[in-house]
Write a protein that holds these residues in place. Structure first.
Motif, PDB file in Angstrom:
ATOM      1  N   GLY A  34      41.416  35.964  33.085  1.00  0.00           N
ATOM      2  CA  GLY A  34      41.851  34.850  33.923  1.00  0.00           C
ATOM      3  C   GLY A  34      42.855  33.963  33.210  1.00  0.00           C
ATOM      4  O   GLY A  34      43.729  33.362  33.846  1.00  0.00           O
ATOM      5  N   GLY A  35      42.737  33.871  31.870  1.00  0.00           N
ATOM      6  CA  GLY A  35      43.721  33.140  31.086  1.00  0.00           C
ATOM      7  C   GLY A  35      45.070  33.833  31.077  1.00  0.00           C
ATOM      8  O   GLY A  35      46.125  33.183  31.116  1.00  0.00           O
ATOM      9  N   ARG A  36      45.048  35.166  31.032  1.00  0.00           N
ATOM     10  CA  ARG A  36      46.309  35.921  31.125  1.00  0.00           C
ATOM     11  C   ARG A  36      46.993  35.667  32.460  1.00  0.00           C
ATOM     12  O   ARG A  36      48.208  35.484  32.524  1.00  0.00           O
ATOM     13  CB  ARG A  36      46.031  37.424  30.980  1.00  0.00           C
ATOM     14  CG  ARG A  36      45.537  37.856  29.609  1.00  0.00           C
ATOM     15  CD  ARG A  36      45.307  39.361  29.573  1.00  0.00           C
ATOM     16  NE  ARG A  36      44.752  39.781  28.304  1.00  0.00           N
ATOM     17  CZ  ARG A  36      45.472  40.059  27.215  1.00  0.00           C
ATOM     18  NH1 ARG A  36      46.788  39.943  27.258  1.00  0.00           N
ATOM     19  NH2 ARG A  36      44.878  40.424  26.097  1.00  0.00           N
ATOM     20  N   ILE A  37      46.197  35.665  33.522  1.00  0.00           N
ATOM     21  CA  ILE A  37      46.741  35.401  34.860  1.00  0.00           C
ATOM     22  C   ILE A  37      47.311  33.988  34.920  1.00  0.00           C
ATOM     23  O   ILE A  37      48.406  33.757  35.457  1.00  0.00           O
ATOM     24  CB  ILE A  37      45.641  35.600  35.923  1.00  0.00           C
ATOM     25  CG1 ILE A  37      45.212  37.069  35.964  1.00  0.00           C
ATOM     26  CG2 ILE A  37      46.102  35.127  37.294  1.00  0.00           C
ATOM     27  CD1 ILE A  37      43.909  37.312  36.709  1.00  0.00           C
ATOM     28  N   VAL A  40      39.773  30.663  37.373  1.00  0.00           N
ATOM     29  CA  VAL A  40      40.009  32.105  37.443  1.00  0.00           C
ATOM     30  C   VAL A  40      39.153  32.781  36.368  1.00  0.00           C
ATOM     31  O   VAL A  40      39.403  32.599  35.171  1.00  0.00           O
ATOM     32  CB  VAL A  40      41.498  32.444  37.243  1.00  0.00           C
ATOM     33  CG1 VAL A  40      41.747  33.924  37.515  1.00  0.00           C
ATOM     34  CG2 VAL A  40      42.392  31.578  38.135  1.00  0.00           C
ATOM     35  N   HIS A  41      38.173  33.555  36.779  1.00  0.00           N
ATOM     36  CA  HIS A  41      37.201  34.130  35.846  1.00  0.00           C
ATOM     37  C   HIS A  41      37.791  35.271  35.017  1.00  0.00           C
ATOM     38  O   HIS A  41      38.902  35.752  35.261  1.00  0.00           O
ATOM     39  CB  HIS A  41      35.966  34.614  36.603  1.00  0.00           C
ATOM     40  CG  HIS A  41      36.240  35.737  37.565  1.00  0.00           C
ATOM     41  ND1 HIS A  41      36.469  37.036  37.163  1.00  0.00           N
ATOM     42  CD2 HIS A  41      36.323  35.754  38.927  1.00  0.00           C
ATOM     43  CE1 HIS A  41      36.666  37.800  38.216  1.00  0.00           C
ATOM     44  NE2 HIS A  41      36.601  37.050  39.299  1.00  0.00           N
ATOM     45  N   GLY A  42      37.014  35.718  34.053  1.00  0.00           N
ATOM     46  CA  GLY A  42      37.425  36.784  33.167  1.00  0.00           C
ATOM     47  C   GLY A  42      37.070  38.166  33.686  1.00  0.00           C
ATOM     48  O   GLY A  42      36.375  38.321  34.695  1.00  0.00           O
ATOM     49  N   PHE A  43      37.547  39.182  32.975  1.00  0.00           N
ATOM     50  CA  PHE A  43      37.280  40.570  33.331  1.00  0.00           C
ATOM     51  C   PHE A  43      35.772  40.853  33.362  1.00  0.00           C
ATOM     52  O   PHE A  43      35.034  40.427  32.466  1.00  0.00           O
ATOM     53  CB  PHE A  43      37.952  41.510  32.320  1.00  0.00           C
ATOM     54  CG  PHE A  43      37.568  42.949  32.494  1.00  0.00           C
ATOM     55  CD1 PHE A  43      38.020  43.661  33.588  1.00  0.00           C
ATOM     56  CD2 PHE A  43      36.737  43.573  31.584  1.00  0.00           C
ATOM     57  CE1 PHE A  43      37.644  44.982  33.778  1.00  0.00           C
ATOM     58  CE2 PHE A  43      36.349  44.891  31.752  1.00  0.00           C
ATOM     59  CZ  PHE A  43      36.811  45.599  32.855  1.00  0.00           C
ATOM     60  N   ALA A  44      35.344  41.547  34.412  1.00  0.00           N
ATOM     61  CA  ALA A  44      33.947  41.956  34.614  1.00  0.00           C
ATOM     62  C   ALA A  44      33.026  40.791  34.958  1.00  0.00           C
ATOM     63  O   ALA A  44      31.823  40.974  35.106  1.00  0.00           O
ATOM     64  CB  ALA A  44      33.391  42.719  33.409  1.00  0.00           C
TER      65      ALA A  44
END
Length: 250
Positions: A101-104, A25-29
């Motif tokens: 993605g880590g938050r998710i 799961v990738h990061g923001f932007a």
């Protein structure tokens, strides 16, 4: 690239290799390609006998762009990840997320633990609870007419990154405003799946990995030497640590 629909939203993904699944799961932007393909995560994991699935989150990459912040809550973003697992018909997977993605991934570890064999929280430390990182300054930078109009240094970094990846900046601004809810310390302490926390030692966005490690029971911490938020993604220490963690889980 393949895609599926979660309601009205089309979600793009990649699905390569054979073996036990790991979902990225990738990061923001960012995108599945920028976060995971180009830094060779997908090829490394495949070489280590894994089936690798990587999602383009809504508002990013080849997935549907939405402009209402209400459509980007962490719960909704996590729901897209679970919908992808259901679409591919696997009950459980190791899940690795970076930054947002880590938050998710942390949310899924807390509220859908039966779907995770393990959770790898990359680029997110105590910021999961205490906040920090991109805020309204970044949203405004994304909406500015040009990079030259942005004076905030963090805003300039994210705006330049969004321009480089040719992202839909209005969708990203909506995503940022909709996904900023933090996890409480009590919620994080309720995570029971095996967790690896991997953060660069010069990462001023993620916050301390060690601090978060003291809150999540039994979690392992991997400090990535001399790497900031952007440069930790493809680091060899990060990859080696993740592969070792997964081998123990296996």
């Amino acid at each position: 690239m393949p895609s599926f629909h979660n309601g009205a939203v089309e979600i793009a993904y990649l699905d390569e290799g054979e073996g036990d699944p790991i979902l990225l799961v990738h990061g923001f932007a960012s995108t599945k390609n920028v976060n995971w393909v180009y830094p060779t995560w997908v090829s490394e994991l495949k070489k280590n006998g894994r089936r690798v699935v990587a999602i383009d989150l809504r508002g990013h990459g080849d997935s549907t762009k939405l402009y209402d912040p209400e459509q980007y809550s962490i719960e909704i973003l996590a729901g897209d990840v679970v919908a992808l697992m259901d679409h591919l018909k696997f009950d459980r997977a190791d899940i690795m997320g970076y930054s947002m993605g880590g938050r998710i991934t942390a949310y899924l570890a807390r509220y859908q633990p039966a779907r995770l064999r393990s959770a790898i929280l990359g680029g997110i430390g105590i910021g999961l609870i205490k906040g920090g990182g991109p805020g309204e300054n970044v949203a405004e930078a994304l909406e500015a007419p040009s990079l030259e109009d942005v004076t905030d240094p963090v805003g300039r970094t994210f705006r330049a990154f969004a321009d480089q990846t040719r992202s839909d900046r209005r969708a990203l601004a909506a995503c940022l405003r909709g996904s900023r809810r933090l996890m409480t310390e009590r919620q994080a302490a309720g995570i029971t799946v095996p967790v690896l926390i991997a953060v660069g030692t010069k990462d001023e966005i993620a916050g301390s990995a060690d601090e978060l490690g003291k809150i999540i029971p039994g979690s392992q911490v991997l400090n990535i030497p001399n790497r900031d938020h952007m440069r930790a993604v493809g680091d060899k220490v990060y990859k080696t640590g993740v592969l070792e963690f997964l081998s123990h889980r296996h």
